[in-house]
Design a protein around this motif. Structure first.
Motif, mmCIF file in Angstrom:
data_model
loop_
_atom_site.group_PDB
_atom_site.id
_atom_site.type_symbol
_atom_site.label_atom_id
_atom_site.label_comp_id
_atom_site.label_asym_id
_atom_site.label_seq_id
_atom_site.Cartn_x
_atom_site.Cartn_y
_atom_site.Cartn_z
ATOM 1 N N GLY A 61 30.783 38.001 31.126
ATOM 2 C CA GLY A 61 29.963 37.255 30.659
ATOM 3 C C GLY A 61 28.843 37.445 31.789
ATOM 4 O O GLY A 61 28.632 38.410 31.926
ATOM 5 N N ASP A 62 27.445 36.345 31.549
ATOM 6 C CA ASP A 62 26.647 36.780 31.739
ATOM 7 C C ASP A 62 26.352 37.009 33.399
ATOM 8 O O ASP A 62 25.711 37.496 34.304
ATOM 9 C CB ASP A 62 25.307 35.571 31.831
ATOM 10 N N SER A 63 27.186 36.553 34.403
ATOM 11 C CA SER A 63 26.955 36.199 35.594
ATOM 12 C C SER A 63 27.991 37.235 36.038
ATOM 13 O O SER A 63 27.805 37.708 37.408
ATOM 14 C CB SER A 63 28.026 34.785 36.240
ATOM 15 N N VAL A 64 28.272 38.430 35.624
ATOM 16 C CA VAL A 64 29.120 39.542 36.419
ATOM 17 C C VAL A 64 28.997 40.400 35.802
ATOM 18 O O VAL A 64 29.071 42.245 35.876
ATOM 19 C CB VAL A 64 30.786 38.808 35.653
ATOM 20 N N GLN A 65 27.858 40.608 34.535
ATOM 21 C CA GLN A 65 27.583 42.178 33.731
ATOM 22 C C GLN A 65 26.580 42.528 34.891
ATOM 23 O O GLN A 65 26.048 42.200 35.350
ATOM 24 C CB GLN A 65 26.394 41.152 33.095
ATOM 25 N N GLY A 66 27.119 43.508 34.750
ATOM 26 C CA GLY A 66 26.661 44.810 35.688
ATOM 27 C C GLY A 66 27.203 45.274 37.158
ATOM 28 O O GLY A 66 27.113 46.334 38.081
ATOM 29 N N ARG A 67 27.712 44.148 37.372
ATOM 30 C CA ARG A 67 28.848 43.749 38.688
ATOM 31 C C ARG A 67 29.779 44.143 38.271
ATOM 32 O O ARG A 67 30.437 45.176 39.158
ATOM 33 C CB ARG A 67 28.538 42.970 39.238
ATOM 34 N N PHE A 68 31.148 43.919 37.170
ATOM 35 C CA PHE A 68 32.081 44.325 37.133
ATOM 36 C C PHE A 68 32.475 45.043 35.647
ATOM 37 O O PHE A 68 31.991 45.265 34.838
ATOM 38 C CB PHE A 68 32.823 42.625 36.376
ATOM 39 N N THR A 69 33.204 45.582 36.146
ATOM 40 C CA THR A 69 33.743 46.575 34.701
ATOM 41 C C THR A 69 35.423 46.356 34.332
ATOM 42 O O THR A 69 36.420 46.451 35.051
ATOM 43 C CB THR A 69 33.740 48.014 35.334
ATOM 44 N N ILE A 70 35.380 46.393 32.846
ATOM 45 C CA ILE A 70 37.183 46.009 32.562
ATOM 46 C C ILE A 70 36.896 47.481 31.958
ATOM 47 O O ILE A 70 36.466 47.998 31.103
ATOM 48 C CB ILE A 70 36.762 44.817 31.397
ATOM 49 N N SER A 71 38.205 47.540 31.420
ATOM 50 C CA SER A 71 39.232 48.934 31.513
ATOM 51 C C SER A 71 40.589 48.213 30.647
ATOM 52 O O SER A 71 41.841 47.714 31.704
ATOM 53 C CB SER A 71 39.126 50.067 32.512
ATOM 54 N N ARG A 72 41.575 49.429 30.440
ATOM 55 C CA ARG A 72 42.816 48.862 29.894
ATOM 56 C C ARG A 72 43.285 50.411 30.257
ATOM 57 O O ARG A 72 42.660 51.637 29.113
ATOM 58 C CB ARG A 72 42.894 48.011 28.980
ATOM 59 N N ASP A 73 44.916 50.551 29.954
ATOM 60 C CA ASP A 73 45.724 52.302 29.649
ATOM 61 C C ASP A 73 46.447 51.385 28.460
ATOM 62 O O ASP A 73 47.674 50.441 29.446
ATOM 63 C CB ASP A 73 46.050 52.138 31.200
#
Length: 123
Positions: A61-73
């Motif tokens: 989302g625009d408001s979290v771009q560059g601050r949040f990182t999603i990952s999965r296992d």
């Protein structure tokens, strides 16, 4: 029985970091796009981040771009959300969700939802 269980929420100061985790069970995790949403009091549920089945593609989302990182296992059936540089506007209940359609941002396209975990950012 499908389950998505979020953990890792809590109270953090402005500028701090927090990592959320979501443990999935009861469905073939690797077949699903995973997403994180959030909902603040009095507001609609908002798309935060999504990750493709093979982890190659992520969207934010625009408001979290560059601050949040999603990952999965996929081996552990978990999806995580690393949140940095938190501010008061990030205060919300955070939900993980799963869908088979694709990298979509609409809540109506997601098949499974967790119960949510509260994140509170204080100054």
């Amino acid at each position: 029985q499908v389950q998505l269980v979020e953990s890792g929420g809590g109270l953090v100061q402005v500028g701090g970091s927090l990592t959320l985790s979501c443990a999935a069970s009861g469905f073939t995790f690797s077949n699903y796009i995973m997403g994180w949403f959030r909902q603040a009091p009095g507001k609609e549920r908002e798309f935060v981040a999504g990750i493709s089945r093979n982890e190659v593609t992520t969207v934010y989302g625009d408001s979290v771009q560059g601050r949040f990182t999603i990952s999965r296992d996929n081996a552990r059936n978990t999806v995580s959300l690393q949140m940095n540089s938190l501010n008061a506007e990030d205060t919300a209940v955070y939900f993980c969700a799963a869908n088979r359609l694709g990298m979509v941002r609409s809540t109506s396209q997601y098949n499974y939802w967790g119960q949510g975990t509260q994140v509170t950012v204080s100054s």
